[in-house]
Enzyme design. Structure first.
Site, PDB file in Angstrom:
ATOM      1  CG  ASP A 110      47.876  41.851  48.712  1.00 45.42           C
ATOM      2  OD1 ASP A 110      48.477  42.829  48.226  1.00 45.42           O
ATOM      3  OD2 ASP A 110      46.900  41.955  49.476  1.00 45.42           O
TER       4      ASP A 110
ATOM      5  NE  ARG B 263      36.477  37.313  33.623  1.00 46.52           N
ATOM      6  CZ  ARG B 263      35.287  37.767  33.968  1.00 46.52           C
ATOM      7  NH1 ARG B 263      34.283  36.931  34.142  1.00 46.52           N
ATOM      8  NH2 ARG B 263      35.088  39.061  34.148  1.00 46.52           N
TER       9      ARG B 263
ATOM     10  CG  HIS C  95      35.517  43.600  35.252  1.00 45.13           C
ATOM     11  ND1 HIS C  95      34.768  43.957  36.352  1.00 45.13           N
ATOM     12  CD2 HIS C  95      34.941  42.459  34.767  1.00 45.13           C
ATOM     13  CE1 HIS C  95      33.781  43.080  36.521  1.00 45.13           C
ATOM     14  NE2 HIS C  95      33.873  42.147  35.585  1.00 45.13           N
TER      15      HIS C  95
ATOM     16  CD  GLU D 204      26.856  38.162  32.012  1.00 45.57           C
ATOM     17  OE1 GLU D 204      27.979  38.664  31.970  1.00 45.57           O
ATOM     18  OE2 GLU D 204      26.386  37.621  33.025  1.00 45.57           O
TER      19      GLU D 204
ATOM     20  CG  HIS E 207      32.558  45.336  32.760  1.00 47.27           C
ATOM     21  ND1 HIS E 207      31.529  46.058  32.216  1.00 47.27           N
ATOM     22  CD2 HIS E 207      32.052  44.107  33.041  1.00 47.27           C
ATOM     23  CE1 HIS E 207      30.441  45.299  32.188  1.00 47.27           C
ATOM     24  NE2 HIS E 207      30.731  44.110  32.680  1.00 47.27           N
TER      25      HIS E 207
ATOM     26  NE  ARG F 115      32.851  41.390  30.173  1.00 46.00           N
ATOM     27  CZ  ARG F 115      32.630  40.830  31.359  1.00 46.00           C
ATOM     28  NH1 ARG F 115      33.605  40.722  32.223  1.00 46.00           N
ATOM     29  NH2 ARG F 115      31.445  40.379  31.681  1.00 46.00           N
TER      30      ARG F 115
HETATM   31  C1  SIN Z   1      28.917  41.614  34.511  1.00 46.71           C
HETATM   32  O1  SIN Z   1      27.912  41.388  35.167  1.00 46.71           O
HETATM   33  O2  SIN Z   1      28.921  42.226  33.448  1.00 46.71           O
HETATM   34  C2  SIN Z   1      30.217  41.102  35.010  1.00 46.71           C
HETATM   35  C3  SIN Z   1      30.236  39.655  34.841  1.00 46.71           C
HETATM   36  C4  SIN Z   1      31.639  39.196  34.629  1.00 46.71           C
HETATM   37  O3  SIN Z   1      32.568  39.961  34.784  1.00 46.71           O
HETATM   38  O4  SIN Z   1      31.799  38.034  34.257  1.00 46.71           O
END
Ligand code: SIN
Length: 497
Positions: free
Chosen positions: A203, A363, A328, A110, A224, A268
């Site tokens: 919460d 993240r 996200h 990723e 995201h 990201r």
């Molecule tokens: C995704 O599959 O793109 C989300 C994975 C993540 O948010 O770490």
């Protein structure tokens, strides 16, 4: 010890299992059914499977780079060095990760990971498989799980958390405990478009704020990049780009290459911001082109996405999919040390509700399931240790967003409070791109809404109050951070307030 765990995602279930194995009397409460929450929607996977040439040090370096320099190196070190044990624990509890013909774990890639190091299950159903296995393990272990029960507030005595107030079937119930673990997830429902399920209303963060626990980094909200446009937001995993899919503007150009040499596999925050700007420029969603992967690969590697996109009338093996970013993940949350201790003795936090320091300002993909597994187990280990004196200080109540002074707005009176109005306000002004004027407008509106106490009889009422409190804290944190870093972007030129 009597332990209450609030939440049934990976962090809560891991903490519950480890705590029970250490001889504690564990009760798990969850607002929905067991396993509801964000974990079950995670597609890409869990980072930390090292192949040839990879190392924990490289995983740490990628995490810190993605976090824009604001991650805590000690927390990151703890995360990556615990990955082997966390994955082994999940496998031992029955998680069936995808493997090759020789039985080795398959590794996906990723964005911003220099190596393929993401374990996945069911192709793109990793969270669902983890959730299933841990929920089964909790059931087998005979741990008490109280469903459809909301954590409303924390009870304190002599400066320590001693129990919780719960809401179930319209009735309040007070439960004593020697320790409480918040594992209630983030607050994606602050925004109109989010990948998070309905109950993600902050919460745990709100209860911690009301109790005076230290909360930080709420300004770092991760959007995201690739969420199917139109209809209910549906995540199109970053792993699709990891396999080679590209992002195209309306002319078919790979616009992400203009902003980062890694293009679609840039961190990201970079990709999400590039998409948001491109969508604004062309007035329509951008396109995720996965056609080069072919129908067979897409169906095998991403069965969930393949099914859902086809149900929505797309054939992604033949045509690119329209995408926009959506809220996200919350990098900030309830401050913890490396064992999940918050600033209030007796109160622990794990998973998205916590701010452990591993994510910094952005993240790294698939680090969150790992964080939940690693820190969930550490919380359970720390329960019987003496609380370190003065390890973390609780925040002064005077600093809470509800009590801060804001200048009176000269603008027209805000619309009446509703959850939708709050989500629209947050999306417009405290979302992916933020301006001084927009943040000021948002804070004034939230402040005006908070001036009249909201009704507090139903579960939805409590969720609304939590959203409003967390929205105020988020907007204040965003206003206080005047520079742009990671997922927090200040744009002086934004207009339209
Ligand atoms: C995704 O599959 O793109 C989300 C994975 C993540 O948010 O770490």
């Amino acid at each position: 010890m009597r332990i209450i765990v609030a939440g049934t995602g990976i962090a809560g279930l891991t903490a519950a299992l480890h705590a029970q194995e250490r001889g504690h009397d564990v009760t798990v409460v969850t607002k929905g059914a067991s396993g509801d929450g964000c974990t079950r929607y995670a597609q890409g996977g869990i980072a930390g499977v090292r192949g040839p040439g990879d190392s924990a040090a490289q995983h740490a370096a990628d995490t810190i780079a993605a976090g824009a320099g604001l991650a805590d190196p000690a927390a990151v070190e703890t995360l990556v060095r615990s990955a082997d044990a966390a994955l082994a624990d999940l496998i031992a509890r029955g998680v069936a990760f995808d493997r090759d013909a020789s039985g080795q774990l398959l590794r996906g890639r990723e964005a911003a990971h220099r190596h393929a190091r993401i374990a996945h299950a069911g192709g793109d159903a990793t969270g669902a498989e983890i959730s299933r296995a841990l929920t089964d393990a909790v059931r087998r272990a005979g741990i008490r799980v109280v469903e459809r029960t909301m954590l409303v507030d924390l009870h304190e005595d002599a400066g320590a958390v001693r129990g919780v107030r719960l809401l179930r079937d319209g009735k309040y119930d007070d439960l004593d405990a020697d320790a409480v673990v918040l594992a209630t997830g983030g607050a994606g429902r602050l925004f109109s478009r989010t990948t998070n399920p309905e109950g993600t209303t902050g919460d745990g963060i709100a209860a911690a704020l009301r109790a005076g626990a230290r909360v930080s980094d709420l300004e770092f909200v991760q959007f995201h990049p690739t969420v199917l446009a139109g209809g209910d937001p549906f995540l199109l995993s970053e792993a699709v780009r990891g396999e080679g899919a590209t992002l195209l503007d309306e002319t078919g150009r790979r616009f992400c290459l203009d902003v980062h040499p890694d293009g679609e596999l840039a961190p990201r925050d970079v990709v999400a911001q590039a998409i948001a700007r491109q969508c604004a420029l062309q007035g329509s969603p951008v396109l995720l082109d996965a056609t080069m992967l072919g129908a067979r690969t897409l169906a095998r590697r991403f069965p969930t996405i393949d099914r859902v996109t086809r149900e929505r009338g797309f054939d992604w093996s033949r045509e690119p999919l329209p995408v926009t970013p959506a809220a996200h993940y919350l990098m900030g949350g309830v401050d913890t040390d490396l064992d999940g201790r918050t600033s209030i003795p007796g109160l622990f936090a794990g998973g998205e509700v916590a701010r452990t320091g591993v994510h910094g300002a952005n993240r790294l993909a698939s680090n969150s399931l790992l964080e939940g597994a690693v820190f969930g187990a550490r919380v359970a280990r720390a329960m019987t240790e003496p609380w370190p004196v003065g390890a973390m200080q609780a925040s002064a109540a005077a600093g809470s967003p509800a009590s801060e002074h804001l200048p009176l707005s000269t603008a027209a009176a805000p619309p009446a409070f509703s959850r939708a109005a709050l989500q629209e306000l947050m999306s417009a002004h405290v979302g992916l791109l933020r301006s001084d004027a927009g943040l000021a407008h948002a804070r004034q509106t939230l402040h005006a809404w908070a001036a009249t106490p909201l009704p507090l009889s139903t579960l939805a009422d409590h969720e609304n109050a939590n959203l409003l409190l967390v929205a105020q804290a988020t907007a204040s944190a965003a206003a206080a951070r005047t520079d742009s870093v990671g997922a927090h972007v200040r744009e002086p030129a934004l207009i339209g307030v």
